[in-house]
Design a protein around this motif. Structure first.
Motif, PDB file in Angstrom:
ATOM      1  N   UNK A 199       1.911   6.652  -6.738  1.00 44.74           N
ATOM      2  CA  UNK A 199       0.835   7.563  -7.128  1.00 44.74           C
ATOM      3  C   UNK A 199       1.243   9.019  -6.900  1.00 44.74           C
ATOM      4  N   UNK A 200       1.948   9.278  -5.807  1.00 45.93           N
ATOM      5  CA  UNK A 200       2.419  10.635  -5.547  1.00 45.93           C
ATOM      6  C   UNK A 200       3.423  11.107  -6.586  1.00 45.93           C
ATOM      7  N   UNK A 201       4.305  10.212  -7.027  1.00 47.26           N
ATOM      8  CA  UNK A 201       5.264  10.568  -8.072  1.00 47.26           C
ATOM      9  C   UNK A 201       4.545  10.763  -9.400  1.00 47.26           C
ATOM     10  N   UNK A 202       3.573   9.907  -9.686  1.00 52.12           N
ATOM     11  CA  UNK A 202       2.838   9.993 -10.943  1.00 52.12           C
ATOM     12  C   UNK A 202       2.048  11.298 -11.041  1.00 52.12           C
ATOM     13  N   UNK A 203       1.456  11.733  -9.958  1.00 52.78           N
ATOM     14  CA  UNK A 203       0.609  12.930  -9.986  1.00 52.78           C
ATOM     15  C   UNK A 203       1.318  14.142  -9.410  1.00 52.78           C
ATOM     16  N   UNK A 204       2.653  14.123  -9.420  1.00 49.77           N
ATOM     17  CA  UNK A 204       3.427  15.238  -8.870  1.00 49.77           C
ATOM     18  C   UNK A 204       3.155  16.505  -9.667  1.00 49.77           C
ATOM     19  N   UNK A 205       2.816  17.554  -8.957  1.00 49.93           N
ATOM     20  CA  UNK A 205       2.527  18.836  -9.607  1.00 49.93           C
ATOM     21  C   UNK A 205       3.718  19.772  -9.462  1.00 49.93           C
ATOM     22  N   UNK A 206       4.103  20.388 -10.574  1.00 48.16           N
ATOM     23  CA  UNK A 206       5.137  21.407 -10.518  1.00 48.16           C
ATOM     24  C   UNK A 206       4.520  22.694  -9.991  1.00 48.16           C
ATOM     25  N   UNK A 207       5.283  23.382  -9.171  1.00 51.08           N
ATOM     26  CA  UNK A 207       4.792  24.617  -8.579  1.00 51.08           C
ATOM     27  C   UNK A 207       5.795  25.724  -8.925  1.00 51.08           C
ATOM     28  N   UNK A 222       0.833  -1.206   0.000  1.00 53.62           N
ATOM     29  CA  UNK A 222       0.000   0.000   0.000  1.00 53.62           C
ATOM     30  C   UNK A 222       0.870   1.259   0.000  1.00 53.62           C
ATOM     31  N   UNK A 223       1.924   1.262   0.823  1.00 54.31           N
ATOM     32  CA  UNK A 223       2.785   2.444   0.894  1.00 54.31           C
ATOM     33  C   UNK A 223       3.549   2.652  -0.421  1.00 54.31           C
ATOM     34  N   UNK A 224       3.981   1.553  -1.062  1.00 49.24           N
ATOM     35  CA  UNK A 224       4.627   1.678  -2.372  1.00 49.24           C
ATOM     36  C   UNK A 224       3.656   2.222  -3.409  1.00 49.24           C
ATOM     37  N   UNK A 225       2.403   1.785  -3.352  1.00 49.79           N
ATOM     38  CA  UNK A 225       1.395   2.332  -4.256  1.00 49.79           C
ATOM     39  C   UNK A 225       1.217   3.825  -4.029  1.00 49.79           C
ATOM     40  N   UNK A 226       1.115   4.230  -2.750  1.00 49.87           N
ATOM     41  CA  UNK A 226       0.939   5.651  -2.442  1.00 49.87           C
ATOM     42  C   UNK A 226       2.132   6.473  -2.922  1.00 49.87           C
ATOM     43  N   UNK A 227       3.343   5.938  -2.757  1.00 51.77           N
ATOM     44  CA  UNK A 227       4.538   6.629  -3.226  1.00 51.77           C
ATOM     45  C   UNK A 227       4.521   6.756  -4.745  1.00 51.77           C
TER      46      UNK A 227
END
Length: 92
Positions: free
Chosen positions: A58-66, A51-56
């Motif tokens: 997903x966070x990298x996949x949907x990373x937003x540039x600011x 689950x934690x690997x999935x969350x990581x």
């Protein structure tokens, strides 16, 4: 009730439930008691890791540039360079 108290109470509840299953205080079928209950902690650990690997991921996949944060960081770097140069530190 604080978040820590909630976490501790849930952990105590789950661990007491598992202990009652492991010590055979709650009757279960023999196959479940001998083959499934002893490996439950490992299964939970592996599931939590997946689950934690999935969350990581997903966070990298949907990373937003600011861009605003980048500009603010560059300004802070320039201020730090000026401050260090004023104190006599050589910066490349």
């Amino acid at each position: 009730m604080t978040r820590a108290q909630q976490t501790i109470s849930v952990a105590l509840l789950v661990s007491s439930l598992y202990l009652s299953l492991y010590l055979e205080l709650l009757p279960l079928p023999e196959v479940v008691q001998k083959e499934i209950v002893p490996v439950l902690p490992f299964w939970l650990l592996v599931s939590f890791g997946a689950y934690m690997l999935f969350r990581l991921g997903w966070g990298v996949l949907t990373f937003n540039d600011v861009p605003e944060a980048h500009q603010e960081l560059m300004k802070e770097i320039e201020l730090a360079k000026k401050d260090l140069q004023a104190r006599g530190v050589d910066i490349d």
